[in-house]
Design a protein around this motif. Structure first.
Motif, short mmCIF file in Angstrom:
data_model
loop_
_atom_site.label_atom_id
_atom_site.label_comp_id
_atom_site.label_asym_id
_atom_site.label_seq_id
_atom_site.Cartn_x
_atom_site.Cartn_y
_atom_site.Cartn_z
N THR A 40 -26.10 34.48 19.36
CA THR A 40 -25.56 33.13 19.24
C THR A 40 -26.04 32.43 17.96
O THR A 40 -25.49 31.41 17.58
CB THR A 40 -25.94 32.25 20.45
N LYS A 41 -27.04 32.97 17.30
CA LYS A 41 -27.57 32.33 16.09
C LYS A 41 -27.03 32.94 14.80
O LYS A 41 -27.23 32.39 13.72
CB LYS A 41 -29.09 32.40 16.10
N CYS A 42 -26.36 34.09 14.89
CA CYS A 42 -25.84 34.73 13.67
C CYS A 42 -24.31 34.71 13.61
O CYS A 42 -23.72 35.32 12.72
CB CYS A 42 -26.35 36.16 13.58
N GLY A 43 -23.67 34.05 14.57
CA GLY A 43 -22.22 33.95 14.56
C GLY A 43 -21.50 35.04 15.34
O GLY A 43 -20.28 35.08 15.37
N ALA A 44 -22.25 35.92 15.99
CA ALA A 44 -21.63 36.99 16.76
C ALA A 44 -21.06 36.49 18.08
O ALA A 44 -20.03 36.99 18.54
CB ALA A 44 -22.65 38.10 17.03
N TYR A 45 -21.72 35.52 18.71
CA TYR A 45 -21.31 35.01 20.01
C TYR A 45 -21.25 33.48 19.97
O TYR A 45 -22.01 32.83 19.25
CB TYR A 45 -22.35 35.37 21.09
N LYS A 46 -20.38 32.96 20.82
CA LYS A 46 -20.37 31.52 21.08
C LYS A 46 -21.51 31.24 22.05
O LYS A 46 -21.97 32.13 22.77
CB LYS A 46 -19.04 31.10 21.71
N GLY A 71 -24.39 41.90 29.33
CA GLY A 71 -23.84 40.61 28.96
C GLY A 71 -22.34 40.68 28.81
O GLY A 71 -21.62 41.05 29.73
N SER A 72 -21.86 40.41 27.59
CA SER A 72 -20.43 40.34 27.32
C SER A 72 -19.81 41.65 26.86
O SER A 72 -18.64 41.68 26.50
CB SER A 72 -20.17 39.24 26.28
N GLN A 73 -20.60 42.73 26.83
CA GLN A 73 -20.09 44.09 26.63
C GLN A 73 -19.62 44.40 25.21
O GLN A 73 -18.79 45.28 25.02
CB GLN A 73 -18.97 44.41 27.62
N PHE A 74 -20.16 43.73 24.22
CA PHE A 74 -19.81 44.03 22.84
C PHE A 74 -20.85 44.92 22.19
O PHE A 74 -21.99 44.99 22.65
CB PHE A 74 -19.69 42.75 22.01
N VAL A 75 -20.46 45.58 21.11
CA VAL A 75 -21.38 46.27 20.22
C VAL A 75 -21.54 45.38 19.01
O VAL A 75 -20.53 44.96 18.41
CB VAL A 75 -20.84 47.65 19.80
N LEU A 76 -22.78 45.07 18.66
CA LEU A 76 -23.05 44.26 17.47
C LEU A 76 -23.61 45.17 16.39
O LEU A 76 -24.48 46.00 16.65
CB LEU A 76 -24.06 43.15 17.78
N ARG A 77 -23.12 44.99 15.18
CA ARG A 77 -23.56 45.81 14.05
C ARG A 77 -24.27 44.93 13.04
O ARG A 77 -23.74 43.90 12.61
CB ARG A 77 -22.34 46.49 13.41
N PHE A 84 -26.10 40.23 10.31
CA PHE A 84 -24.98 40.55 11.19
C PHE A 84 -23.76 40.92 10.36
O PHE A 84 -23.41 40.22 9.41
CB PHE A 84 -24.67 39.37 12.11
N ILE A 85 -23.09 42.03 10.73
CA ILE A 85 -21.90 42.50 10.03
C ILE A 85 -20.64 42.27 10.86
O ILE A 85 -19.66 41.69 10.39
CB ILE A 85 -22.00 44.00 9.68
N GLN A 86 -20.66 42.73 12.13
CA GLN A 86 -19.46 42.64 12.95
C GLN A 86 -19.78 42.90 14.41
O GLN A 86 -20.87 43.37 14.74
CB GLN A 86 -18.40 43.66 12.49
N ARG A 87 -18.80 42.60 15.25
CA ARG A 87 -18.86 43.01 16.66
C ARG A 87 -17.56 43.70 17.00
O ARG A 87 -16.52 43.42 16.41
CB ARG A 87 -19.15 41.83 17.58
N PHE A 88 -17.63 44.61 17.97
CA PHE A 88 -16.43 45.28 18.45
C PHE A 88 -16.65 45.67 19.91
O PHE A 88 -17.75 45.56 20.44
CB PHE A 88 -16.04 46.48 17.58
N GLY A 89 -15.58 46.12 20.55
CA GLY A 89 -15.65 46.46 21.97
C GLY A 89 -15.32 45.25 22.82
O GLY A 89 -14.40 44.52 22.53
#
Length: 187
Positions: A40-46, A71-77, A84-89
């Motif tokens: 939530t601090k790097c922009g990956a999650y609300k 949690g929300s079932q994402f992969v964070l890269r 932080f680069i991206q999230r997917f899944g």
């Protein structure tokens, strides 16, 4: 907990704490050398998205992949410096064949003979692994019918995974679901 050996031979532990959302890189002696920013601090999650990381994997280029299996079932890269680069899944809003559902485990597959390294992610409740390119593009599903698979472990030409329990109805009626086993898949 992930043990990773870097190109120079130094080994580090990547430790996830689902309760606090912390992911750290530490020496074998326990000295923290990097802490990844909370999702939530790097922009990956609300702020409203649940983040409970369960495992990590490190790509050949040093990128760090964190799977949010509780949690929300994402992969964070993240890159090797923790940016932080991206999230997917994810579980909701993605095509069914790409869905991650109890994405508890993750590994980078660099087996000889493959064109490129790939990311293999557990989708335990869907009884499968999902394979993605390093940039998050969905590639394939590896079905493991009836098996609630854990983290994939790749050694030689095989991929191993513990299975907490099977989804066999007769077995699941037993008090403690004593149906655990190991899955071995060949390339």
């Amino acid at each position: 907990l992930t043990l990773h050996r870097e190109a120079d031979g130094k080994e580090f532990l990547y430790i996830t704490d689902p309760g606090s959302g912390r992911v750290v890189k530490a020496t074998l002696e326990g000295q923290i050398v990097l802490e990844l920013p909370h999702a939530t601090k790097c922009g990956a999650y609300k702020l409203t998205e649940d983040y409970k990381p369960t495992e990590t994997a490190v790509a050949p280029n040093g990128d760090i992949y964190v799977v949010d299996g509780y949690g929300s079932q994402f992969v964070l890269r993240y890159d090797s410096n923790g940016k932080f680069i991206q999230r997917f899944g994810g579980k909701d809003g993605v095509p069914l064949e790409q869905r991650l559902n109890n994405a508890h485990g993750i590994a980078i597959d660099t087996r000889p003979g493959a064109d490129k390294a790939t990311v293999v992610v557990t989708s335990r409740a869907d009884n499968c692994f999902r394979r993605f390119a390093l940039d998050g593009k969905y590639l394939e599903t590896i079905e493991v019918p009836g098996a609630m698979v854990c983290r994939p472990v790749i050694a030689g030409q095989e991929m191993y995974a513990g299975v907490c329990w099977s989804k066999t109805p007769e077995i699941n009626k037993l008090p403690q679901n004593p149906s655990g086993f190991t899955v071995v898949l060949s390339a």
